[in-house]
Design an enzyme around this catalytic site. Structure first.
Site, PDB file in Angstrom:
ATOM      1  N   CYS A   1       0.834  -1.199   0.000  1.00  0.00           N
ATOM      2  CA  CYS A   1       0.000   0.000   0.000  1.00  0.00           C
ATOM      3  C   CYS A   1       0.870   1.252   0.000  1.00  0.00           C
ATOM      4  CB  CYS A   1      -0.939   0.008   1.208  1.00  0.00           C
ATOM      5  SG  CYS A   1      -0.072  -0.015   2.798  1.00  0.00           S
TER       6      CYS A   1
ATOM      7  N   GLU B   1      -1.664   1.168  -5.212  1.00  0.00           N
ATOM      8  CA  GLU B   1      -1.050  -0.013  -4.592  1.00  0.00           C
ATOM      9  C   GLU B   1      -0.254  -0.741  -5.664  1.00  0.00           C
ATOM     10  OE1 GLU B   1      -2.717  -2.019  -1.524  1.00  0.00           O
ATOM     11  OE2 GLU B   1      -3.796  -0.254  -0.775  1.00  0.00           O
TER      12      GLU B   1
END
Length: 595
Positions: free
Chosen positions: A544, A587
């Site tokens: 992330c 991401e």
């Protein structure tokens, strides 16, 4: 000393002579009128500025003596004053040089912005300014209005402009602006090598990229939640791919030849109404607020329920969020009315939780018992969970997941199946490369509620999920049961951070895939050392935070580059996923394999 005593003697004689005359006269007493400033909440602009100190008011009282001071007493006073002066006179203090705060932690948002400013202004230039003590000395005054031209878009989605040459090396950060645009801004807070410029008017627009008709939120441009609503989906995906490119350029030392072509960013099937979790907040009533002044059912102007203003700790009152699912917005609207009605019962500020969930009151084992009817209410009825300790439920592909509503789970389940399928494809590719052997074991580190361990379980003989959180382990075990995966095949263990791979020491490294999905800070040094000691054949790194991912991938590759054949890692694939459309967030999934 003699002259001082003579002066004191003359003053005493004068005081003795005039005191009777003063005593015979009366003087009117003037009353001092003191008014206190009215307390009020700071405006958004003031909140973003420097803290204002309250003025210190000192009142000096003069006391008159009715009797004269004897000469000898006055002399003694002078002597004692002289002694006190010689003993207590303080030399002017040297102004301490302002000590700059430490550099931001590596790979955080603040650090990423600083590195991009260094790149734009020149590292040598920034270092020179810093050494001279000017890293926080803005050439602009707070509140000053200036025109700036945007040079580039940062990884966090804000435009970056460069101050004119006569101002010296300095950057201006302008939210909601695009490369090539000229913007009139009001200068706000100052940070390391930059000032924040609050956009007032776009004088020259980038018409190739900007299309304001795309904006679907009336608070866009003020709310800090979204950055890209004025851009097409294609442009957003290109910008997010570029974030990954810049991350590996800045945070890894790998040569270009060691970084594979970064693939296009995978688009989310939903670009609005996708977010399954939101956390609006509000503050308790201010001290000046009175219950009787608030009309029943009307929201007072000081009550703001919503999200932060961009680059500020101020709360923006927002009735609904267009990137959140409809189920969340419906409940949020109802709760806003309840909060307004009962606002004076709150003694502290509150952060709310809204989590989109399949109806958790329906029996999960029954809904997952064949034949499974995915058109039934169990799979189509969504509710809003507001208790952070309650259970939330989601279906990802063919697998059902339950977890604690306040815990971690991805917030866009429309794109998660695409990410899982991509990871499956990367793992399958190992069968046609290298030794050509099928991987038989999977280790899912930072496994959470078991998303990857369970979704990938059909590809392996043995699966182990490792997590430091015991509550997440309990959720993962429950999810394995719900999806009819036997405990002989899959296990979830609360691993000790200091020796996390000890729980899977019987797994054959040459036939093992390790999935890494760490928090934003990435992998720490002990974890990387254990990973390299275990040396699995394949590593899939889901992140992330592409900046900490770039740093960690660099460490894995470079630390093994001098090892023997079959013990070295290389980066074979890198691709972004748009889990948060309309924002700058991306991401990334990276594949590393021994060669």
């Amino acid at each position: 000393m003699q002259s001082l005593r003579a002066y004191t003697r003359l003053y005493t004689q004068f005081r003795t002579a005039i005191t009777p005359a003063l005593a015979s006269r009366s003087f009117p007493v003037r009353q001092m009128s003191v008014s206190l400033p009215q307390t009020r909440p700071l405006s958004d602009t003031e909140v973003e500025g420097p803290a204002l100190k309250k003025q210190k008011i000192e009142i000096t009282t003069l006391e008159q003596k009715d009797s004269p001071v004897p000469e000898e007493t006055a002399t003694e006073v002078v002597i004692s004053l002289e002694s006190a002066q010689s003993a207590n006179v303080q030399k002017p203090k040297k102004k301490k040089k302002r000590k700059d705060p430490p550099l931001p932690e590596a790979c955080t948002g603040a650090d990423v912005l600083y590195q991009e400013i260094r790149e734009l202004l020149g590292g040598d230039v920034v270092d020179k300014v810093t050494q001279a003590g000017g890293a926080f000395q803005s050439p602009y005054n707070f509140g000053e209005e200036v025109e700036v031209k945007i040079e580039t878009i940062s990884s966090n989605g804000t435009g970056i402009a460069i101050a004119p040459a006569e101002k010296g090396p300095w950057a201006i950060i302008v939210p909601f602006s695009l490369t090539g645009e000229t913007v009139r801004v009001r200068i706000g807070k100052t940070d390391r090598m930059y000032s924040v410029g609050h956009p007032l008017e776009i004088l020259v627009k980038n018409t190739e990229l900007r299309d304001d008709s795309r904006v679907q939120c009336k608070y866009f441009g003020t709310c800090g939640g979204c950055q890209y609503q004025m851009l097409s989906g294609e442009t957003q995906l290109d910008l997010k791919r570029n974030v990954i490119v810049k991350a590996f350029k800045t945070y890894s030392q790998l040569p270009e030849s060691a970084i594979p072509p970064i693939e296009s960013t995978v688009e989310s099937p939903l670009v609005y109404a996708y977010r399954t979790k939101i956390t609006p907040h509000f503050e308790r009533p201010p001290k000046y607020a009175k219950k009787e002044d608030v009309k029943d059912g009307e929201q007072p102007p000081w009550l703001k329920i919503g999200f932060n203003v961009t680059n500020s700790n101020s709360t923006l009152d927002i009735e609904e969020c267009p990137i959140a699912t409809s189920v969340l917005n419906e409940q949020y609207k109802i709760d806003r009315q309840k909060i307004t009605k009962n606002i004076f019962s709150y003694k502290k500020g509150v952060s709310l939780l809204y989590r989109d969930s399949l109806d958790p009151t329906i029996d999960a084992k029954e809904m997952m018992t064949p034949p499974i009817d995915k058109l039934s209410d169990a799979f189509t009825r969504h509710v809003c969970v507001t208790d952070q300790n309650a259970t939330a439920r989601e279906m990802i592909g063919d697998y059902l997941f339950e977890y604690t509503a306040g815990g971690f789970f991805q917030n866009n389940n429309s794109v998660l199946p695409l990410m899982v399928d991509h990871v499956k494809g990367l793992i399958k590719s190992s069968e046609t490369s290298g030794s050509g052997r099928r991987p038989t074991h999977l280790v899912d580190t930072y496994c959470g509620a078991g998303l990857f361990a369970i979704s990938l379980s059909s590809m392996f003989d043995k699966v182990a999920g490792i997590e430091l959180s015991k509550s997440s382990i309990e959720s993962a075990k429950r999810n394995a049961e719900l999806n009819s995966i036997s405990s002989e095949k899959i296990s979830f263990l609360a691993g000790d951070a200091s020796n996390i791979f000890a729980t899977v020491k019987e797994f054959p490294p040459q036939d093992t895939v390790v999935v890494i999905d760490p928090p934003r800070k990435g992998c720490d040094e002990p974890f990387l050392k254990q990973l390299l000691d275990f040396r699995p054949n394949t590593v899939v790194y889901v992140s992330c935070n592409v900046h900490s991912q770039a740093r960690d991938v660099d460490a894995i590759v470079r630390r093994t580059q001098d090892n023997e054949e079959g013990k070295r890692y290389r980066l074979e694939s890198l691709r972004g996923f748009d889990l948060f459309p309309q924002t700058a967030h991306v991401e990334s999934v990276a594949l590393l394999r021994l060669y």
